[in-house]
Design an enzyme around this catalytic site. Sequence first.
Site, PDB file in Angstrom:
ATOM      1  N   GLU A 124      37.189  61.573  34.827  1.00  7.21           N
ATOM      2  CA  GLU A 124      38.322  61.163  35.659  1.00  7.21           C
ATOM      3  C   GLU A 124      39.313  62.307  35.870  1.00  7.21           C
ATOM      4  O   GLU A 124      39.800  62.498  36.971  1.00  7.21           O
ATOM      5  CB  GLU A 124      39.036  59.951  35.050  1.00  7.21           C
ATOM      6  CG  GLU A 124      38.221  58.680  35.083  1.00  7.21           C
ATOM      7  CD  GLU A 124      38.010  58.104  36.473  1.00  7.21           C
ATOM      8  OE1 GLU A 124      38.744  58.453  37.411  1.00  7.21           O
ATOM      9  OE2 GLU A 124      37.094  57.286  36.635  1.00  7.21           O
ATOM     10  N   ASP A 142      45.296  58.082  42.441  1.00  7.88           N
ATOM     11  CA  ASP A 142      45.092  57.958  40.995  1.00  7.88           C
ATOM     12  C   ASP A 142      45.889  59.042  40.292  1.00  7.88           C
ATOM     13  O   ASP A 142      45.917  60.185  40.755  1.00  7.88           O
ATOM     14  CB  ASP A 142      43.610  58.127  40.636  1.00  7.88           C
ATOM     15  CG  ASP A 142      42.738  57.021  41.216  1.00  7.88           C
ATOM     16  OD1 ASP A 142      43.243  55.913  41.440  1.00  7.88           O
ATOM     17  OD2 ASP A 142      41.549  57.285  41.445  1.00  7.88           O
TER      18      ASP A 142
END
Length: 143
Positions: free
Chosen positions: A52, A68
């Site tokens: 991520e 994000d």
Amino acid sequence: LSFLLIFLGLALPGTQGKVIPKCEMVKILRQNGFEGFEGKTVADWMCLVKYESSYNTKAYNNNGPSRDYGIFQINSKYWCDDGRTSGSKNACHISCSKLQDDNIEDDIRCAKKIAREAHGLTPWYGWKNHCRGRNLSSYVKGC
């Protein structure tokens, strides 16, 4: 090459955060009760964070209408408020900018809330695409 890296570092000031070393991140996750949390191991979480954010506290990613943020790549549509995502739910009751500082305590609280509500790590595509169902022992080996 070093000149190029320095130039890129100066050209991209918003992308530089603290990159947490592997064993330090393992220790943080263990101290914060991630081992066995929602049936997942610290190795699962380490793999998630690797894919991520590459362990970078200031990581961000545009997803079109949402974004994000931080080490766990927490989404502005559902979990934090960035002041620009239309219809944000802000379920973690936090400004997205707080997810990009070097203090990851609030990131941890929000990530655990996400995992608790999902009963696992399926909200994170990095985990689903690269970690789920694989041997992840290398992510904690030596720590």
